[in-house]
Scaffold this active site. Sequence first.
Site, mmCIF file in Angstrom:
data_model
loop_
_atom_site.group_PDB
_atom_site.id
_atom_site.type_symbol
_atom_site.label_atom_id
_atom_site.label_comp_id
_atom_site.label_asym_id
_atom_site.label_seq_id
_atom_site.Cartn_x
_atom_site.Cartn_y
_atom_site.Cartn_z
ATOM 1 N N ARG A 14 0.839 -1.211 0.000
ATOM 2 C CA ARG A 14 0.000 0.000 0.000
ATOM 3 C C ARG A 14 0.870 1.255 0.000
ATOM 4 N NH1 ARG A 14 -0.655 4.690 2.535
ATOM 5 N NH2 ARG A 14 -0.302 3.676 4.536
ATOM 6 N N ASP A 15 1.467 1.596 1.138
ATOM 7 C CA ASP A 15 2.258 2.836 1.210
ATOM 8 C C ASP A 15 3.442 2.744 0.248
ATOM 9 O OD1 ASP A 15 2.967 5.348 2.085
ATOM 10 O OD2 ASP A 15 3.142 4.813 4.201
ATOM 11 N N HIS A 206 4.970 4.902 12.646
ATOM 12 C CA HIS A 206 5.017 4.819 11.182
ATOM 13 C C HIS A 206 6.041 5.850 10.701
ATOM 14 C CE1 HIS A 206 2.655 4.358 7.257
ATOM 15 N NE2 HIS A 206 3.270 5.504 7.028
ATOM 16 N N HIS A 208 8.772 7.354 8.144
ATOM 17 C CA HIS A 208 9.358 7.379 6.790
ATOM 18 C C HIS A 208 10.822 7.781 6.953
ATOM 19 C CE1 HIS A 208 5.878 6.844 4.018
ATOM 20 N NE2 HIS A 208 5.210 7.100 5.131
ATOM 21 N N CYS A 239 4.297 9.286 -0.275
ATOM 22 C CA CYS A 239 2.898 9.679 -0.188
ATOM 23 C C CYS A 239 2.644 10.662 -1.313
ATOM 24 C CB CYS A 239 2.585 10.325 1.166
ATOM 25 S SG CYS A 239 0.895 10.958 1.228
ATOM 26 N N ASN A 248 8.741 4.283 3.624
ATOM 27 C CA ASN A 248 8.722 3.885 5.033
ATOM 28 C C ASN A 248 10.087 3.317 5.379
ATOM 29 O OD1 ASN A 248 5.788 2.992 3.867
ATOM 30 N ND2 ASN A 248 5.632 3.749 5.937
HETATM 31 P P1 HMG Z 1 -13.765 13.999 -1.833
HETATM 32 O O1 HMG Z 1 -13.562 14.749 -3.118
HETATM 33 O O2 HMG Z 1 -14.001 14.771 -0.600
HETATM 34 O O3 HMG Z 1 -14.944 12.926 -1.887
HETATM 35 O O4 HMG Z 1 -12.514 13.005 -1.669
HETATM 36 P P2 HMG Z 1 -16.152 12.722 -2.819
HETATM 37 O O5 HMG Z 1 -17.098 11.864 -2.078
HETATM 38 O O6 HMG Z 1 -16.622 14.052 -3.356
HETATM 39 O O7 HMG Z 1 -15.558 11.861 -4.041
HETATM 40 C C1 HMG Z 1 -14.579 12.326 -4.959
HETATM 41 C C2 HMG Z 1 -14.370 11.248 -6.004
HETATM 42 O O8 HMG Z 1 -13.831 10.081 -5.389
HETATM 43 C C3 HMG Z 1 -15.671 10.783 -6.674
HETATM 44 O O9 HMG Z 1 -15.332 10.360 -7.982
HETATM 45 C C4 HMG Z 1 -16.077 9.593 -5.858
HETATM 46 O O10 HMG Z 1 -16.859 8.683 -6.591
HETATM 47 C C5 HMG Z 1 -14.721 8.964 -5.553
HETATM 48 P P3 HMG Z 1 -15.526 11.303 -9.286
HETATM 49 O O11 HMG Z 1 -16.960 11.742 -9.208
HETATM 50 O O12 HMG Z 1 -14.571 12.460 -9.086
HETATM 51 O O13 HMG Z 1 -15.176 10.408 -10.413
HETATM 52 N N1 HMG Z 1 -14.693 8.218 -4.284
HETATM 53 C C6 HMG Z 1 -14.210 6.963 -4.175
HETATM 54 N N2 HMG Z 1 -13.725 6.109 -5.093
HETATM 55 C C7 HMG Z 1 -13.337 4.890 -4.651
HETATM 56 N N3 HMG Z 1 -13.372 4.527 -3.357
HETATM 57 C C8 HMG Z 1 -13.850 5.364 -2.417
HETATM 58 C C9 HMG Z 1 -14.306 6.639 -2.821
HETATM 59 N N4 HMG Z 1 -14.828 7.686 -2.157
HETATM 60 C C10 HMG Z 1 -15.049 8.637 -3.064
HETATM 61 N N5 HMG Z 1 -13.862 4.979 -1.142
HETATM 62 C C11 HMG Z 1 -11.495 11.033 -0.745
HETATM 63 C C12 HMG Z 1 -12.332 12.278 -0.496
HETATM 64 C C13 HMG Z 1 -11.007 10.559 0.613
HETATM 65 C C14 HMG Z 1 -12.388 9.977 -1.393
HETATM 66 C C15 HMG Z 1 -10.335 11.361 -1.699
HETATM 67 O O14 HMG Z 1 -9.715 12.542 -1.300
HETATM 68 C C16 HMG Z 1 -9.308 10.250 -1.739
HETATM 69 O O15 HMG Z 1 -9.602 9.137 -2.151
HETATM 70 N N6 HMG Z 1 -8.059 10.528 -1.315
HETATM 71 C C17 HMG Z 1 -7.006 9.529 -1.337
HETATM 72 C C18 HMG Z 1 -6.063 9.803 -0.259
HETATM 73 C C19 HMG Z 1 -5.005 8.741 -0.165
HETATM 74 O O16 HMG Z 1 -5.214 7.580 -0.471
HETATM 75 N N7 HMG Z 1 -3.793 9.174 0.280
HETATM 76 C C20 HMG Z 1 -2.693 8.295 0.460
HETATM 77 C C21 HMG Z 1 -2.869 7.422 1.669
HETATM 78 S S1 HMG Z 1 -2.628 8.285 3.222
HETATM 79 C C22 HMG Z 1 -0.924 8.100 3.522
HETATM 80 O O17 HMG Z 1 -0.187 7.656 2.672
HETATM 81 C C23 HMG Z 1 -0.404 8.436 4.889
HETATM 82 C C24 HMG Z 1 -0.108 7.192 5.746
HETATM 83 O O18 HMG Z 1 0.815 6.329 5.092
HETATM 84 C C25 HMG Z 1 0.473 7.611 7.108
HETATM 85 C C26 HMG Z 1 1.641 8.605 6.987
HETATM 86 O O19 HMG Z 1 2.684 8.268 6.365
HETATM 87 O O20 HMG Z 1 1.487 9.685 7.537
HETATM 88 C C27 HMG Z 1 -1.394 6.399 6.003
HETATM 89 MG MG MG Z 2 2.958 6.609 5.136
#
Ligand code: HMG
Ligand code: MG
Length: 305
Positions: A14-15, A206, A208, A239, A248
């Site tokens: 994933r990450d 966690h 990085h 990210c 990570n």
């Molecule tokens: P939004 O714009 O507020 O939500 O996004 P929305 O409900 O208006 O939906 C926007 C679009 O996403 C729509 O599609 C929805 O259908 C779709 P469009 O009409 O534009 O074609 N959608 C989805 N599609 C699939 N699965 C879903 C889903 N929900 C909505 N569950 C949202 C909010 C959270 C959905 C969006 O911003 C998003 O998906 N962001 C992704 C963020 C992400 O994955 N970031 C990386 C992971 S976090 C990380 O790496 C940190 C971590 O490792 C810890 C660290 O290191 O700190 C965990």
């Molecule tokens: Mg991370």
Amino acid sequence: MIPDRVTLVEMGPRDGLQNIDAAIPTDAKIRFVDALTRAGLPVIEVGAFVSPKAVPQMADSADVFAGITRTPGTHYTALAPNLRGYDAARAAGADAVAVFTAASETFNQRNIRASIAESLERFAPVLERATADGVPVRGYVSCAFGCPYEGAIDPAAVVRVTADLFAMGVAEVSIGDTIGVATPNRVDSVLTRLAADHPADRIALHFHDTRGTALANVLRALELGFQTFDTSAGGLGGCPFAPGATGNVATEDVLYLLDGMGIDTGVDFDRVVDASLVIEQVLDTPLPSRALRAALAQRAREAAE
Ligand code: HMG
Ligand code: MG
């Protein structure tokens, strides 16, 4: 205080992969997860049920779940930012899910397009459904030590959002150094505050390794009694919403440290190397883990003899 046993939570699929632009075939992701299973990793974060426009690399998460070979000793988990993500993760067969927010308002807006308070509101129905289903939920707190947009983060913000996540019913909170700016003294200052309010075995770290301080930070957290660490095979990762963020801390690097200190993980170092090779061969570029590079150099020497 140093624990005898540590749980490694594998982030590679994933990450690790979410920030890689190259197309990684679904089949390679499946072989990667299966190799990690064979290595004995107790928890593997297999994918993310997020917007495919936001993170295209995770768009095939359901297919990855469908293709992997599971063992009873391993939990297969996924990110679920909202109820839709939760339902998709469960339909795919995730054993547990993770919601994710941050200690920085700006990062949270960029990452999930919500304020911290709004993100917690979105998680409430996820927690409600997961509790009814008996599914454990992990909560991530990103930018716990620093933010690419806001700079230094006040430990009080980390304490606040961690308490809010526990109050909502998450089983575990993972404290993220998203952009790899932490140093052991800052780990100390955040973790001693958290340890005053929560049992150490419900908090994961966690780190990085952007600036090479991750192993030092792991060691400091171990000394404070923490026993769960998120790591990524080969040091894969980043990210998409944290420019310049790198992987990570590598599973191999942490494992080399823990094995050397006599701390049990149940994870086999050589088999993690085999898992990293699955992705290294697809990317055709060396992964950053130092312990991986040393192990491969030794393998090459032995093969030449
Ligand atoms: P939004 O714009 O507020 O939500 O996004 P929305 O409900 O208006 O939906 C926007 C679009 O996403 C729509 O599609 C929805 O259908 C779709 P469009 O009409 O534009 O074609 N959608 C989805 N599609 C699939 N699965 C879903 C889903 N929900 C909505 N569950 C949202 C909010 C959270 C959905 C969006 O911003 C998003 O998906 N962001 C992704 C963020 C992400 O994955 N970031 C990386 C992971 S976090 C990380 O790496 C940190 C971590 O490792 C810890 C660290 O290191 O700190 C965990
Ligand atoms: Mg991370």
